[in-house]
Write a protein that holds these residues in place. Sequence first.
Motif, PDB file in Angstrom:
ATOM      1  N   ARG A  84       0.694  -1.314   0.274  1.00 29.97           N
ATOM      2  CA  ARG A  84      -0.013   0.089   0.109  1.00 29.97           C
ATOM      3  C   ARG A  84       0.814   0.947  -0.066  1.00 29.97           C
ATOM      4  O   ARG A  84       0.482   2.305  -1.097  1.00 29.97           O
ATOM      5  CB  ARG A  84      -0.683  -0.268   1.179  1.00 29.97           C
ATOM      6  N   THR A  85       1.962   1.059   0.385  1.00 28.70           N
ATOM      7  CA  THR A  85       2.444   2.175   1.039  1.00 28.70           C
ATOM      8  C   THR A  85       3.933   2.625  -0.578  1.00 28.70           C
ATOM      9  O   THR A  85       3.286   3.581  -0.679  1.00 28.70           O
ATOM     10  CB  THR A  85       3.772   2.403   1.929  1.00 28.70           C
ATOM     11  N   MET A 107       0.909   4.252  -3.373  1.00 25.82           N
ATOM     12  CA  MET A 107       0.320   5.401  -3.083  1.00 25.82           C
ATOM     13  C   MET A 107       1.976   6.263  -3.327  1.00 25.82           C
ATOM     14  O   MET A 107       0.873   7.557  -4.267  1.00 25.82           O
ATOM     15  CB  MET A 107       0.484   5.779  -1.080  1.00 25.82           C
ATOM     16  N   ASP A 139      -3.523   9.612  -1.826  1.00 22.74           N
ATOM     17  CA  ASP A 139      -3.588   9.373  -0.644  1.00 22.74           C
ATOM     18  C   ASP A 139      -4.243   8.424  -0.482  1.00 22.74           C
ATOM     19  O   ASP A 139      -4.763   7.682  -0.534  1.00 22.74           O
ATOM     20  CB  ASP A 139      -4.227  11.191  -0.236  1.00 22.74           C
ATOM     21  N   ASP A 140      -4.177   8.639   1.430  1.00 24.68           N
ATOM     22  CA  ASP A 140      -4.900   7.292   2.246  1.00 24.68           C
ATOM     23  C   ASP A 140      -6.576   7.573   1.179  1.00 24.68           C
ATOM     24  O   ASP A 140      -7.142   5.667   0.894  1.00 24.68           O
ATOM     25  CB  ASP A 140      -4.944   7.558   3.523  1.00 24.68           C
ATOM     26  N   GLU A 141      -7.396   8.519   1.566  1.00 25.03           N
ATOM     27  CA  GLU A 141      -8.380   8.460   1.299  1.00 25.03           C
ATOM     28  C   GLU A 141      -8.776   7.714  -0.415  1.00 25.03           C
ATOM     29  O   GLU A 141      -9.515   7.324  -0.461  1.00 25.03           O
ATOM     30  CB  GLU A 141      -9.629   9.432   1.478  1.00 25.03           C
ATOM     31  N   ASP A 151      -8.029   4.035  -0.326  1.00 28.31           N
ATOM     32  CA  ASP A 151      -9.003   2.946   0.291  1.00 28.31           C
ATOM     33  C   ASP A 151     -10.022   2.799  -0.687  1.00 28.31           C
ATOM     34  O   ASP A 151     -10.594   1.982  -0.443  1.00 28.31           O
ATOM     35  CB  ASP A 151      -9.901   3.963   1.649  1.00 28.31           C
TER      36      ASP A 151
END
Length: 107
Positions: free
Chosen positions: A29-30, A33, A39-41, A44
């Motif tokens: 994931r990191t 991204m 970004d995280d949003e 997701d």
Amino acid sequence: MNDTSLLDEIEELNLAYLLLAQRMLHGDRTSAMFRLKIDDEMADLLLSLNARQLAKLARTNQLLCHFGHVSAERLRQVTHNQREQGLSRFHAALLMATRPDELAVGT
């Protein structure tokens, strides 16, 4: 090339991009991204999309992927790199990872 053919190719590219993004996010994931410049949003949201939603999103007439935060000059630096073969990939990665606002700090 007619408009229908072009739209079909955009849809195909969009779907491939979305599936790749999901696979990258599931794997690391990191890193995903960072590479996708999201970004995280957004991560997701991409992970929450099912096959039907991915197909619907892919059918838009706009490309979902883009060159990110890369200026024409930075692309020129990557493509016209005179470094030794062993360092060229590392140098390209550094150039592509740098955000435009980070370059402007020194000016």
